[in-house]
Write an enzyme that holds these catalytic residues in place. Sequence first.
Site, PDB file in Angstrom:
ATOM      1  N   ARG A 294       6.217  -3.659   9.283  1.00 52.35           N
ATOM      2  CA  ARG A 294       5.006  -3.954   8.525  1.00 52.35           C
ATOM      3  C   ARG A 294       4.463  -5.292   9.014  1.00 52.35           C
ATOM      4  O   ARG A 294       5.224  -6.227   9.248  1.00 52.35           O
ATOM      5  CB  ARG A 294       5.307  -4.033   7.018  1.00 52.35           C
TER       6      ARG A 294
ATOM      7  N   ASN B 144       0.791   0.252   0.030  1.00 53.42           N
ATOM      8  CA  ASN B 144       1.542  -0.752  -0.738  1.00 53.42           C
ATOM      9  C   ASN B 144       2.227  -0.125  -1.953  1.00 53.42           C
ATOM     10  O   ASN B 144       3.385  -0.414  -2.233  1.00 53.42           O
ATOM     11  CB  ASN B 144       0.607  -1.871  -1.209  1.00 53.42           C
TER      12      ASN B 144
ATOM     13  N   GLU C 173      -4.585   0.811   2.792  1.00 55.97           N
ATOM     14  CA  GLU C 173      -3.673  -0.334   2.634  1.00 55.97           C
ATOM     15  C   GLU C 173      -3.105  -0.383   1.210  1.00 55.97           C
ATOM     16  O   GLU C 173      -1.897  -0.567   1.017  1.00 55.97           O
ATOM     17  CB  GLU C 173      -4.407  -1.659   2.906  1.00 55.97           C
TER      18      GLU C 173
END
Lengths: 104, 153
Positions: B108, B54, B50
């Site tokens: 997303r 990002n 994650e």
Amino acid sequence: MNVKYNTEDKLLVLELTEEIDHHSTEKIRRRADYEIQRHMPRKAIFDFNGVTFMDSAGIGMVIGRYKMVSMLGGKVSMINVKPSVKKVFEMSGILKIIPIEECA
Amino acid sequence: MKDITENEMSLEFLSKSNNEAFARVTVAAFVSQLDPTIEELSDIKTAVSEAVTNCIIHGYEDTQGIIKIKCKIFAGSVHIEISDNGKGIKDIEEAKAPLFTTKPNLERSGMGFTIMESFMDDMQVESIVGLGTKVTMKKLIRCKDELCTNTTE
């Protein structure tokens, strides 16, 4: 991804065979959308048997396909979801609209 | 006070999406010396994935840059620092809110920070607009050794 389609039941099974992240969803999405538009299934099942890892990219990927199948009047569900993958889905709350079934 | 760092590693790689798997697998391999459970390892892999994602899609967006990971094993816990020199986050609280995303067009889900927070024992975000973002995460690896009884259960 392996794809199976049963014409009689209008059942599309999408067998995911790789780790699901932001990188791999691009390819999965393109193939799944192609198959969904081609077959217009009454039901689409994501088979997670070959998926050993998934992050939040998988949530968006499944919701996106759910929207497309629903628009065409079909239903979506998932099978063979491993505990680590299920944990990610549980965070998102999408299991309320896209259920995990025991088997196909 | 015994306060020594037991082990440490750092990693630098380009913000390409095919490095997401490389990053999480490398961190998992390093952490495996603490003998984590499959679930603990999978939680760490997910959180790293994650954070790195990002950096790639938000920090560097359409540009390319370097992502750095520092990992320390310390008193039965793992500390992971993931940073980029990208565009930074204007409002961290808003970014951390579940389902918040600036990229709904990329499908997303806006669950990245929520997953990092709940899969790890601690997660902090520092960011300066125009300079970059640093995510620091910590996870306690439960000791499975019977001799090791003074762990916090």
